[in-house]
Design an enzyme around this catalytic site. Structure first.
Site, PDB file in Angstrom:
ATOM      1  N   THR A 190       0.792  -1.270   0.005  1.00 24.25           N
ATOM      2  CA  THR A 190       0.159  -0.112  -0.012  1.00 24.25           C
ATOM      3  C   THR A 190       1.049   1.084  -0.145  1.00 24.25           C
ATOM      4  OG1 THR A 190      -1.703  -1.191   1.358  1.00 24.25           O
ATOM      5  CG2 THR A 190      -1.764   1.391   1.345  1.00 24.25           C
ATOM      6  N   LYS A 226      -6.933   1.647  -3.682  1.00 28.24           N
ATOM      7  CA  LYS A 226      -6.407   1.003  -2.262  1.00 28.24           C
ATOM      8  C   LYS A 226      -6.540   2.028  -1.002  1.00 28.24           C
ATOM      9  CE  LYS A 226      -5.227  -2.055   0.650  1.00 28.24           C
ATOM     10  NZ  LYS A 226      -3.879  -2.772   1.003  1.00 28.24           N
ATOM     11  N   LYS A 263       0.560   4.196   9.223  1.00 27.45           N
ATOM     12  CA  LYS A 263       1.236   4.657   7.712  1.00 27.45           C
ATOM     13  C   LYS A 263       0.176   4.980   6.791  1.00 27.45           C
ATOM     14  CE  LYS A 263       1.901   0.711   5.510  1.00 27.45           C
ATOM     15  NZ  LYS A 263       1.105   0.920   3.970  1.00 27.45           N
TER      16      LYS A 263
END
Length: 307
Positions: A101, A177, A245
């Site tokens: 990702t 995503k 993150k």
């Protein structure tokens, strides 16, 4: 090799996701070589019958497809172009399937660098968790050239139940995503807020779960994560640091676009609080413990008592 089964595949990153994906690839007739920087992960893969390489470059040499199951863009860049990087080891026409990702701009940059060397790059972040990885039932959000899709097709068929083809260049898959991660992070934070608020009111939390999962306030994350809270089990199935993150990436993207994302920003603060309290490597349902510590709410412990 395009479109054929029985490919030579390198899987780089043999954690819970990568190991499951490697197993799915082997079960569908592919020859799989794996590598992980963690000795225990590499040894477990070998003990299960896999072929473990001593370096990423060794695993990638001669492979038709290289599947990268690392955490983020910086790890992907180091894997490709750092010392002993796989870009130099990959054969011409091989495809690099990037499952990390990351910011869409990073995906576009990595793809341009690799494609300039004659290899293909498929931007292919995934969703589904370790259980679905092991059964070949992931959801993959992919974008890339027709050649990249063609070369990667047997790999995608082996690891995924659903493959969404989202564009003809890297970056689109990453962007899709990030929309998913925005929602996932917000929903986890909301689920933990709700169950902790219920605990503060002294409600029967098992009944709360029963009622909410049958009501309009339910979400996939509430249904999936709240049982961790009910069991007092915070062993990491998906760690807090993942959303530190990913929601951080959402903030960076939104800032560039001058787009307000106040709800995901608030969720990020709760993940940061959990990480700052030492829970970064624990399950992301740990946000409930942050709410409890702030409010004095009592949550179940793993032994069935309350904390």
């Amino acid at each position: 090799m395009e479109g054929e089964v029985g490919m030579r595949v390198a899987v780089l990153g043999l954690g819970s996701m990568g190991a499951g994906m490697a197993a799915s690839l082997r079960q569908t007739g592919h020859t799989v070589t794996g590598f992980d920087v963690v000795d225990a992960s590499r040894n477990a893969f070998a003990a299960g019958g896999g072929t473990a390489a001593t370096s990423a470059a060794e695993a990638a040499k001669g492979a038709d497809a290289v599947v990268s199951v690392v955490v983020n863009a910086s790890q992907t860049e180091a894997l490709l172009f750092g010392e002993g990087g796989v870009a130099a080891a990959m054969q011409a026409g091989a495809v690099f399937v990037s499952c990390a990702t990351m910011d869409p701009d990073a995906a576009r940059s990595l793809a341009a660098r690799l494609e300039a060397s004659g290899q293909h790059y498929l931007d292919a972040p995934m969703s589904g968790g370790p259980a679905r990885a092991a059964t070949g039932e992931l959801t993959v959000m992919a974008s890339g050239s027709a050649a990249a899709f063609g070369q990667a097709r047997p790999v995608l068929d082996a690891i995924a139940a659903k493959v969404y083809e989202l564009g003809d260049a890297a970056g689109a898959g990453a962007a899709f995503k990030m929309i998913n991660q925005l929602l996932a992070g917000v929903h986890i934070a909301a689920a933990c807020e709700a169950i902790s608020f219920a605990a503060k009111q002294g409600l029967d939390l098992k009944r709360v779960y029963e009622v909410i999962t049958a009501s309009a306030g339910n979400s996939w994350m509430f249904e999936n994560r709240v049982p961790h809270v009910l069991d007092g089990d915070y062993a990491p199935k998906s760690a807090v640091e993942i959303f530190v993150k990913d929601l951080g990436i959402v903030q960076d993207m939104a800032r560039r676009e001058r787009f307000p994302v106040p709800v995901s920003a608030a969720a990020l603060q709760m993940f940061l609080a959990a990480a700052g309290a030492g829970m970064g490597r624990e399950d992301d349902a740990s946000l409930a413990r942050v709410y409890a510590s702030l409010s004095g709410a009592t949550l179940p412990k793993s032994d069935g008592t309350k904390e």
